[in-house]
Design a protein around this motif. Sequence first.
Motif, PDB file in Angstrom:
ATOM      1  N   LEU A 110       0.817  -1.205   0.000  1.00 22.40           N
ATOM      2  CA  LEU A 110       0.000   0.000   0.000  1.00 22.40           C
ATOM      3  C   LEU A 110       0.856   1.262   0.000  1.00 22.40           C
ATOM      4  CD1 LEU A 110      -2.767  -1.086   2.545  1.00 22.40           C
ATOM      5  CD2 LEU A 110      -3.055  -0.719   0.089  1.00 22.40           C
ATOM      6  N   GLN A 111       2.012   1.215   0.668  1.00 22.17           N
ATOM      7  CA  GLN A 111       2.910   2.362   0.691  1.00 22.17           C
ATOM      8  C   GLN A 111       3.447   2.654  -0.708  1.00 22.17           C
ATOM      9  OE1 GLN A 111       3.550   4.419   3.232  1.00 22.17           O
ATOM     10  NE2 GLN A 111       4.834   5.666   1.875  1.00 22.17           N
ATOM     11  N   GLN A 112       3.761   1.599  -1.460  1.00 22.76           N
ATOM     12  CA  GLN A 112       4.212   1.786  -2.837  1.00 22.76           C
ATOM     13  C   GLN A 112       3.117   2.402  -3.699  1.00 22.76           C
ATOM     14  OE1 GLN A 112       5.698  -1.932  -4.308  1.00 22.76           O
ATOM     15  NE2 GLN A 112       7.285  -2.100  -2.744  1.00 22.76           N
ATOM     16  N   VAL A 113       1.870   1.945  -3.505  1.00 22.94           N
ATOM     17  CA  VAL A 113       0.747   2.516  -4.246  1.00 22.94           C
ATOM     18  C   VAL A 113       0.587   4.005  -3.905  1.00 22.94           C
ATOM     19  CG1 VAL A 113      -1.749   2.457  -4.564  1.00 22.94           C
ATOM     20  CG2 VAL A 113      -0.472   0.320  -4.450  1.00 22.94           C
ATOM     21  N   LYS A 114       0.709   4.326  -2.635  1.00 19.06           N
ATOM     22  CA  LYS A 114       0.573   5.719  -2.199  1.00 19.06           C
ATOM     23  C   LYS A 114       1.672   6.585  -2.817  1.00 19.06           C
ATOM     24  CE  LYS A 114       0.546   8.705   1.869  1.00 19.06           C
ATOM     25  NZ  LYS A 114       0.704   8.789   3.344  1.00 19.06           N
ATOM     26  N   GLU A 115       2.898   6.083  -2.829  1.00 19.16           N
ATOM     27  CA  GLU A 115       3.996   6.845  -3.413  1.00 19.16           C
ATOM     28  C   GLU A 115       3.765   7.070  -4.912  1.00 19.16           C
ATOM     29  OE1 GLU A 115       7.471   4.640  -2.451  1.00 19.16           O
ATOM     30  OE2 GLU A 115       7.497   5.251  -0.336  1.00 19.16           O
ATOM     31  N   ARG A 116       3.205   6.060  -5.584  1.00 19.98           N
ATOM     32  CA  ARG A 116       2.904   6.212  -7.006  1.00 19.98           C
ATOM     33  C   ARG A 116       1.833   7.279  -7.220  1.00 19.98           C
ATOM     34  NH1 ARG A 116       2.162   1.268  -8.011  1.00 19.98           N
ATOM     35  NH2 ARG A 116      -0.113   1.138  -8.135  1.00 19.98           N
ATOM     36  N   PHE A 117       0.807   7.274  -6.376  1.00 22.54           N
ATOM     37  CA  PHE A 117      -0.235   8.297  -6.469  1.00 22.54           C
ATOM     38  C   PHE A 117       0.340   9.677  -6.207  1.00 22.54           C
ATOM     39  CE2 PHE A 117      -3.969   5.254  -5.307  1.00 22.54           C
ATOM     40  CZ  PHE A 117      -3.852   4.680  -6.561  1.00 22.54           C
ATOM     41  N   ILE A 173      -7.021  11.566  -8.024  1.00 18.98           N
ATOM     42  CA  ILE A 173      -5.827  11.057  -7.339  1.00 18.98           C
ATOM     43  C   ILE A 173      -5.945  11.280  -5.838  1.00 18.98           C
ATOM     44  CG2 ILE A 173      -3.339  11.376  -7.046  1.00 18.98           C
ATOM     45  CD1 ILE A 173      -3.228  12.113 -10.027  1.00 18.98           C
ATOM     46  N   ALA A 174      -6.435  12.453  -5.445  1.00 17.53           N
ATOM     47  CA  ALA A 174      -6.598  12.743  -4.017  1.00 17.53           C
ATOM     48  C   ALA A 174      -7.573  11.768  -3.368  1.00 17.53           C
ATOM     49  CB  ALA A 174      -7.077  14.183  -3.833  1.00 17.53           C
ATOM     50  N   GLN A 175      -8.658  11.462  -4.040  1.00 15.60           N
ATOM     51  CA  GLN A 175      -9.634  10.510  -3.508  1.00 15.60           C
ATOM     52  C   GLN A 175      -9.035   9.111  -3.393  1.00 15.60           C
ATOM     53  OE1 GLN A 175     -12.988  10.817  -6.144  1.00 15.60           O
ATOM     54  NE2 GLN A 175     -13.501  12.907  -5.499  1.00 15.60           N
ATOM     55  N   ARG A 176      -8.286   8.708  -4.404  1.00 13.12           N
ATOM     56  CA  ARG A 176      -7.658   7.385  -4.363  1.00 13.12           C
ATOM     57  C   ARG A 176      -6.604   7.325  -3.265  1.00 13.12           C
ATOM     58  NH1 ARG A 176      -5.814   5.590 -10.252  1.00 13.12           N
ATOM     59  NH2 ARG A 176      -5.593   3.598  -9.155  1.00 13.12           N
ATOM     60  N   GLU A 200      -4.752   5.491   2.123  1.00  9.72           N
ATOM     61  CA  GLU A 200      -4.352   5.861   3.481  1.00  9.72           C
ATOM     62  C   GLU A 200      -5.284   5.240   4.524  1.00  9.72           C
ATOM     63  OE1 GLU A 200      -4.342  10.080   3.271  1.00  9.72           O
ATOM     64  OE2 GLU A 200      -2.241  10.207   2.613  1.00  9.72           O
ATOM     65  N   LYS A 201      -6.561   5.112   4.197  1.00  4.43           N
ATOM     66  CA  LYS A 201      -7.501   4.474   5.127  1.00  4.43           C
ATOM     67  C   LYS A 201      -7.162   2.993   5.299  1.00  4.43           C
ATOM     68  CE  LYS A 201     -12.418   3.607   5.953  1.00  4.43           C
ATOM     69  NZ  LYS A 201     -12.175   2.174   6.237  1.00  4.43           N
ATOM     70  N   ASP A 202      -6.841   2.338   4.161  1.00  2.45           N
ATOM     71  CA  ASP A 202      -6.446   0.931   4.248  1.00  2.45           C
ATOM     72  C   ASP A 202      -5.163   0.772   5.054  1.00  2.45           C
ATOM     73  OD1 ASP A 202      -8.627   0.240   2.729  1.00  2.45           O
ATOM     74  OD2 ASP A 202      -7.518   0.152   0.829  1.00  2.45           O
ATOM     75  N   MET A 203      -4.237   1.681   4.854  1.00  6.05           N
ATOM     76  CA  MET A 203      -2.984   1.632   5.628  1.00  6.05           C
ATOM     77  C   MET A 203      -3.248   1.870   7.107  1.00  6.05           C
ATOM     78  SD  MET A 203      -0.446   3.749   3.037  1.00  6.05           S
ATOM     79  CE  MET A 203       0.948   3.640   4.154  1.00  6.05           C
ATOM     80  N   SER A 204      -4.161   2.801   7.394  1.00  6.17           N
ATOM     81  CA  SER A 204      -4.506   3.088   8.780  1.00  6.17           C
ATOM     82  C   SER A 204      -5.145   1.881   9.452  1.00  6.17           C
ATOM     83  CB  SER A 204      -5.447   4.290   8.843  1.00  6.17           C
ATOM     84  OG  SER A 204      -5.864   4.547  10.166  1.00  6.17           O
ATOM     85  N   ASP A 205      -6.022   1.184   8.714  1.00  5.31           N
ATOM     86  CA  ASP A 205      -6.678   0.006   9.288  1.00  5.31           C
ATOM     87  C   ASP A 205      -5.665  -1.066   9.668  1.00  5.31           C
ATOM     88  OD1 ASP A 205      -9.094   1.230   8.929  1.00  5.31           O
ATOM     89  OD2 ASP A 205      -9.567   0.200   7.042  1.00  5.31           O
ATOM     90  N   ILE A 206      -4.563  -1.146   8.901  1.00  6.22           N
ATOM     91  CA  ILE A 206      -3.558  -2.172   9.173  1.00  6.22           C
ATOM     92  C   ILE A 206      -2.559  -1.716  10.223  1.00  6.22           C
ATOM     93  CG2 ILE A 206      -1.636  -3.473   8.147  1.00  6.22           C
ATOM     94  CD1 ILE A 206      -3.164  -3.407   5.508  1.00  6.22           C
TER      95      ILE A 206
END
Length: 423
Positions: free
Chosen positions: A52-59, A370-373, A378-384
């Motif tokens: 998820l961190q990699q996805v966030k960095e790409r966004f 992009i902001a919405q995605r 970030e919500k998924d990362m927060s849940d984990i």
Amino acid sequence: MKVSTQLFNKQQVERFSKLNEDIQSLQNRISSGKNIIQASDDPIGAVELSGLQQVKERFNQYSRNADNAINRLTIADNALQAITNLIIRAKELTIQAANDTFGAQDREALALELTEMKEEMLSTANSADSSGAFIFGGYHTGTQPFEKNSKGVIEYKGDRGTNSVAVSETRNVGTTLDGGSVFMSVKSDESVAPMFNVLEDIINSIRTAAGSVVEAKATGKATLKIENGNPGNFSFTLADNVSTANISVDLPSTDLSGVVSAINSSGLNINATLSGNTITLEDSKNGPITIKDLQVEGIDKSEKEPKSFLTFDAIDGAGNSLGVPQVLYDKNQTIQNRLNDITKVLEHIANQKAIIGARTNSLDRQRELIAQRTIAVEKDMSDISDADLAALVTELQGQITGLQASQQAFVKISNLSLFQFLR
């Protein structure tokens, strides 16, 4: 099984150490607010979190790309708006120059201002962003796109490439417009010409306007001379007091007999005779004679020094000149014809600005997406990764209570020895 006192003490010490480690881990998670401090805390969750961190960095990169693209498009839009303002001013000066009350000196002042505007347009066409990359150079962002050659003609040194950036997994958006399309390809009714040439044509038309007329007139009788510096077809409109005729003649040389024949067979009340290189026109009813709309084959723009033109001179019955000879240039030389060119330039710039506007609006929408995605990731990362503080505090209290109970039990058990019993 026999358990010695030494082994018992060792096991208890290891147990206390393990409990202290667990307590320390809980305290770290509580203080950091994170459920995963190191991968061993939750190996599966750590792997998911890394993805998820990699996805966030790409966004985040997509968002930065969109911001950079909008910045570059804004520079391009501002440059084109500056060009629009220049062309509007050029139109105002052209209209002023078309006024018959303006003399040669007045028109020269207008031409000088237009010359400075051409230099300003050149500078604007070489606009660059904050990193020094040229906006209108195509792929050659490090090379100045527009330069003057040894003859003073502005040339395009870039290419027709359009730089683009990725703003999603499947989409790239152009961040520039190539200078060839923007400045070198203004479409008119019959040709494509550089925008700089339009200003140059205006300057030439203004400077030659003082010595020419749009329409040559005489009453009863006049002479006509043809300067044929561009051998080819000559056409013009000839009129008497009743009718109008279009005279079109091929003039490959200085022989003007074809012009005389065309006039005499036009059906007008005008008779033409040739003497040397001079044509004499005479209206049989002593009415007005008018010539206009000269078009010379091969002339498609305004010339600095026209080589083909008509000289029309009103004369009396004895052949004496009644005024100043009137010079009629090709229609493309006239100031009035430049107004149409200016309109084409403004339409062309408006189309280029529309492209920029469409891309900018699209990028704005893409940034919102992009902001919405990013928020969803970030919500998924927060849940984990984010810790449940209430649960951790309860668990910590239980661990501390367990540790204290174990320590108290150890003390009591340690005192249960034979020596204590005998005592």
